[in-house]
Design a protein around this motif. Structure first.
Motif, PDB file in Angstrom:
ATOM      1  N   ASN A  19       0.853  -1.198   0.000  1.00  0.00           N
ATOM      2  CA  ASN A  19       0.000   0.000   0.000  1.00  0.00           C
ATOM      3  C   ASN A  19       0.882   1.238   0.000  1.00  0.00           C
ATOM      4  O   ASN A  19       1.616   1.474   0.967  1.00  0.00           O
ATOM      5  N   ILE A  20       0.812   2.029  -1.063  1.00  0.00           N
ATOM      6  CA  ILE A  20       1.579   3.276  -1.064  1.00  0.00           C
ATOM      7  C   ILE A  20       0.982   4.253  -0.050  1.00  0.00           C
ATOM      8  O   ILE A  20       1.696   5.029   0.578  1.00  0.00           O
ATOM      9  N   ILE A  21      -0.341   4.164   0.109  1.00  0.00           N
ATOM     10  CA  ILE A  21      -1.014   4.942   1.160  1.00  0.00           C
ATOM     11  C   ILE A  21      -1.681   3.937   2.079  1.00  0.00           C
ATOM     12  O   ILE A  21      -2.394   3.041   1.612  1.00  0.00           O
ATOM     13  N   VAL A  39       9.445  14.959   0.431  1.00  0.00           N
ATOM     14  CA  VAL A  39      10.453  14.691  -0.591  1.00  0.00           C
ATOM     15  C   VAL A  39       9.809  13.951  -1.757  1.00  0.00           C
ATOM     16  O   VAL A  39       8.675  13.490  -1.667  1.00  0.00           O
ATOM     17  N   SER A  40      10.541  13.839  -2.864  1.00  0.00           N
ATOM     18  CA  SER A  40      10.019  13.248  -4.085  1.00  0.00           C
ATOM     19  C   SER A  40       9.543  11.814  -3.851  1.00  0.00           C
ATOM     20  O   SER A  40      10.112  11.093  -3.020  1.00  0.00           O
ATOM     21  N   LYS A  41       8.534  11.409  -4.602  1.00  0.00           N
ATOM     22  CA  LYS A  41       7.957  10.051  -4.559  1.00  0.00           C
ATOM     23  C   LYS A  41       7.318   9.733  -3.215  1.00  0.00           C
ATOM     24  O   LYS A  41       7.225   8.558  -2.835  1.00  0.00           O
ATOM     25  N   ARG A  42       6.911  10.744  -2.474  1.00  0.00           N
ATOM     26  CA  ARG A  42       6.255  10.491  -1.188  1.00  0.00           C
ATOM     27  C   ARG A  42       4.743  10.645  -1.323  1.00  0.00           C
ATOM     28  O   ARG A  42       4.093  11.184  -0.457  1.00  0.00           O
ATOM     29  N   LYS A  43       4.210  10.286  -2.476  1.00  0.00           N
ATOM     30  CA  LYS A  43       2.763  10.110  -2.723  1.00  0.00           C
ATOM     31  C   LYS A  43       1.927  11.384  -2.700  1.00  0.00           C
ATOM     32  O   LYS A  43       0.709  11.332  -2.582  1.00  0.00           O
ATOM     33  N   LYS A  44       2.545  12.553  -2.825  1.00  0.00           N
ATOM     34  CA  LYS A  44       1.771  13.809  -2.796  1.00  0.00           C
ATOM     35  C   LYS A  44       0.772  13.853  -3.958  1.00  0.00           C
ATOM     36  O   LYS A  44      -0.416  14.103  -3.761  1.00  0.00           O
ATOM     37  N   SER A  45       1.286  13.602  -5.176  1.00  0.00           N
ATOM     38  CA  SER A  45       0.387  13.651  -6.342  1.00  0.00           C
ATOM     39  C   SER A  45      -0.657  12.536  -6.277  1.00  0.00           C
ATOM     40  O   SER A  45      -1.791  12.705  -6.722  1.00  0.00           O
ATOM     41  N   THR A  46      -0.267  11.398  -5.703  1.00  0.00           N
ATOM     42  CA  THR A  46      -1.226  10.289  -5.550  1.00  0.00           C
ATOM     43  C   THR A  46      -2.404  10.726  -4.674  1.00  0.00           C
ATOM     44  O   THR A  46      -3.563  10.427  -4.977  1.00  0.00           O
ATOM     45  N   ILE A  47      -2.102  11.459  -3.607  1.00  0.00           N
ATOM     46  CA  ILE A  47      -3.170  11.953  -2.723  1.00  0.00           C
ATOM     47  C   ILE A  47      -4.130  12.851  -3.519  1.00  0.00           C
ATOM     48  O   ILE A  47      -5.354  12.729  -3.409  1.00  0.00           O
ATOM     49  N   PRO A  80      -2.844  19.795 -12.557  1.00  0.00           N
ATOM     50  CA  PRO A  80      -1.798  18.785 -12.422  1.00  0.00           C
ATOM     51  C   PRO A  80      -0.399  19.375 -12.547  1.00  0.00           C
ATOM     52  O   PRO A  80      -0.247  20.558 -12.857  1.00  0.00           O
ATOM     53  N   GLN A  81       0.624  18.523 -12.330  1.00  0.00           N
ATOM     54  CA  GLN A  81       2.012  19.012 -12.306  1.00  0.00           C
ATOM     55  C   GLN A  81       2.390  19.733 -13.595  1.00  0.00           C
ATOM     56  O   GLN A  81       3.146  20.680 -13.575  1.00  0.00           O
ATOM     57  N   LYS A  82       1.844  19.279 -14.735  1.00  0.00           N
ATOM     58  CA  LYS A  82       2.066  20.016 -15.984  1.00  0.00           C
ATOM     59  C   LYS A  82       0.816  20.834 -16.268  1.00  0.00           C
ATOM     60  O   LYS A  82      -0.281  20.412 -15.904  1.00  0.00           O
ATOM     61  N   THR A 191       4.260  21.743  -3.108  1.00  0.00           N
ATOM     62  CA  THR A 191       5.485  22.432  -3.529  1.00  0.00           C
ATOM     63  C   THR A 191       6.711  21.772  -2.905  1.00  0.00           C
ATOM     64  O   THR A 191       6.629  21.156  -1.839  1.00  0.00           O
ATOM     65  N   HIS A 192       7.847  21.900  -3.607  1.00  0.00           N
ATOM     66  CA  HIS A 192       9.126  21.446  -3.036  1.00  0.00           C
ATOM     67  C   HIS A 192       9.869  22.624  -2.426  1.00  0.00           C
ATOM     68  O   HIS A 192      10.959  22.457  -1.877  1.00  0.00           O
ATOM     69  N   ASP A 193       9.302  23.809  -2.572  1.00  0.00           N
ATOM     70  CA  ASP A 193       9.984  25.024  -2.135  1.00  0.00           C
ATOM     71  C   ASP A 193       9.431  25.445  -0.763  1.00  0.00           C
ATOM     72  O   ASP A 193       8.297  25.902  -0.645  1.00  0.00           O
TER      73      ASP A 193
HETATM   74  N1  LIG Z   1       0.602   4.883 -12.129  1.00  0.00           N
HETATM   75  C1  LIG Z   1       1.501   4.421 -11.258  1.00  0.00           C
HETATM   76  N2  LIG Z   1       1.768   3.092 -11.150  1.00  0.00           N
HETATM   77  C2  LIG Z   1       2.650   2.613 -10.269  1.00  0.00           C
HETATM   78  N3  LIG Z   1       3.340   3.385  -9.390  1.00  0.00           N
HETATM   79  C3  LIG Z   1       3.117   4.703  -9.455  1.00  0.00           C
HETATM   80  C4  LIG Z   1       2.194   5.298 -10.384  1.00  0.00           C
HETATM   81  N4  LIG Z   1       2.189   6.643 -10.176  1.00  0.00           N
HETATM   82  C5  LIG Z   1       3.066   6.874  -9.174  1.00  0.00           C
HETATM   83  N5  LIG Z   1       3.606   5.714  -8.741  1.00  0.00           N
HETATM   84  C6  LIG Z   1       4.615   5.565  -7.672  1.00  0.00           C
HETATM   85  O1  LIG Z   1       4.068   6.039  -6.462  1.00  0.00           O
HETATM   86  C7  LIG Z   1       5.047   6.755  -5.722  1.00  0.00           C
HETATM   87  C8  LIG Z   1       4.508   8.138  -5.384  1.00  0.00           C
HETATM   88  O2  LIG Z   1       4.295   8.876  -6.562  1.00  0.00           O
HETATM   89  P1  LIG Z   1       3.712  10.351  -6.521  1.00  0.00           P
HETATM   90  O3  LIG Z   1       3.660  10.824  -7.926  1.00  0.00           O
HETATM   91  O4  LIG Z   1       2.445  10.354  -5.746  1.00  0.00           O
HETATM   92  O5  LIG Z   1       4.847  11.093  -5.669  1.00  0.00           O
HETATM   93  P2  LIG Z   1       5.101  12.641  -5.397  1.00  0.00           P
HETATM   94  O6  LIG Z   1       5.252  12.788  -3.916  1.00  0.00           O
HETATM   95  O7  LIG Z   1       4.060  13.474  -6.078  1.00  0.00           O
HETATM   96  O8  LIG Z   1       6.524  12.859  -6.078  1.00  0.00           O
HETATM   97  P3  LIG Z   1       7.159  14.182  -6.786  1.00  0.00           P
HETATM   98  O9  LIG Z   1       7.486  15.109  -5.661  1.00  0.00           O
HETATM   99  O10 LIG Z   1       8.380  13.641  -7.453  1.00  0.00           O
HETATM  100  O11 LIG Z   1       6.137  14.731  -7.738  1.00  0.00           O
HETATM  101  C9  LIG Z   1       6.313   6.763  -6.572  1.00  0.00           C
HETATM  102  O12 LIG Z   1       7.177   5.765  -6.109  1.00  0.00           O
HETATM  103  C10 LIG Z   1       5.825   6.441  -7.950  1.00  0.00           C
HETATM  104  O13 LIG Z   1       6.779   5.753  -8.694  1.00  0.00           O
END
Ligand SMILES: Nc1ncnc2c1ncn2[C@@H]1O[C@H](COP(=O)(O)OP(=O)(O)OP(=O)(O)O)[C@@H](O)[C@H]1O
Ligand SMILES: [Mg+2]
Length: 253
Positions: A19-21, A39-47, A80-82, A191-193
């Motif tokens: 579970n990522i979350i 920090v990066s890849k800590r699921k912010k965009s997933t939330i 979204p991010q873009k 934000t990362h800033d």
């Molecule tokens: N569609 C997907 N399928 C599988 N794993 C994914 C998918 N999207 C994101 N992930 C993984 O989930 C984790 C969190 O991704 P997420 O994009 O939520 O991070 P983030 O905190 O927004 O990162 P960043 O600061 O780099 O934007 C990462 O390890 C990423 O590789």
């Protein structure tokens, strides 16, 4: 009452075996402005994708305005991010998109709403231009205006200013604070800033290391309206350093 509530939400990407979350709970009050850092890849965009219904929780519930969002998609103002402006559409046609999707507006009404939204973001008269004719800052403003035209009370802004040069960025931050004062929407801003986070928000929500059952909330000791001068106050400098330190430790963990 909360505008947004996460109740023990878990989510797993199909390609992952964990579970990522994991049982995440947190709430957001109406009209709040929260910066989300981590920090990066800590699921912010997933939330954000979960809040906007683009992903569905495995277990748990997300409520908005006291009601479950189950089955609803794209009901938030989501940037979204873009910036995701469609290059084949004019700026005006891009902005009209959420109104077309929502339906119920005549062409003339849509045009009027788009014109007024563009004027609001300092882009009066740009409706016939193509996105490629705009500068980075203008594109961000256009994308923000489109986000506002969703009419949603909840705005999810995913690193909206990350691609901008420093001066454009600080003027966009000031501009966003003014928009927040004017429209009183609820804003979540990734934000990362760290300086951007504390300048803009009422409190910072930190996404910490997995597994984490909540977001750490850190109040920003500054009132509104704000100017950049507040960033030089000792308590703000201390907070900035504390947050940087916290993020650094997470990168190393
Ligand atoms: N569609 C997907 N399928 C599988 N794993 C994914 C998918 N999207 C994101 N992930 C993984 O989930 C984790 C969190 O991704 P997420 O994009 O939520 O991070 P983030 O905190 O927004 O990162 P960043 O600061 O780099 O934007 C990462 O390890 C990423 O590789
Ligand atoms: Mg992200």
């Amino acid at each position: 009452m909360s505008l947004l509530q996460f109740e023990r939400v878990s989510y797993q990407y199909d390609s992952e075996d964990y579970n990522i979350i994991d049982e995440l709970s947190f709430s957001v009050k109406p009209g709040a402005f929260h910066a989300i850092i981590g920090v990066s890849k800590r699921k912010k965009s997933t939330i954000f994708r979960l809040i906007n219904g683009l992903l569905t929780p495995k277990v748990g519930e997300i409520q908005v305005g006291g009601r479950t969002i189950a089955g609803q998609k794209n009901y938030c103002g989501y940037m979204p991010q873009k910036d995701m402006l469609f290059p084949w559409r004019t700026v005006g046609e891009n902005l009209a998109l959420p109104l077309e999707i929502k339906g119920g507006f005549s062409k003339a009404e849509r045009r009027e709403m788009v014109r007024s939204a563009l004027a609001d973001v300092g882009l009066f008269g740009c409706e016939e231009k193509r996105p490629e004719e705009l500068s980075g800052g203008m594109r961000q403003r256009a994308a923000f205006a489109r986000t506002m035209l969703t009419g949603s009370e909840l705005l999810l802004l995913d690193e909206p200013f990350s691609a901008l040069d420093f001066l454009t960025r600080i003027s966009m931050q000031e501009w966003l604070l003014m928009q927040h004062q004017k429209h009183k929407k609820t804003i979540l801003f990734i934000t990362h800033d760290v300086e951007e986070a504390i300048f803009l928000s009422d409190s910072v929500l930190a996404v910490t290391s997995t597994p984490s059952r909540t977001l750490s909330e850190i109040k920003v000791p500054a009132e509104h309206p704000r100017t950049r001068e507040c960033l030089t106050r000792p308590e703000m400098v201390m907070l900035r350093e504390k947050l940087i330190d916290m993020l650094r430790k997470q990168v190393m963990s």
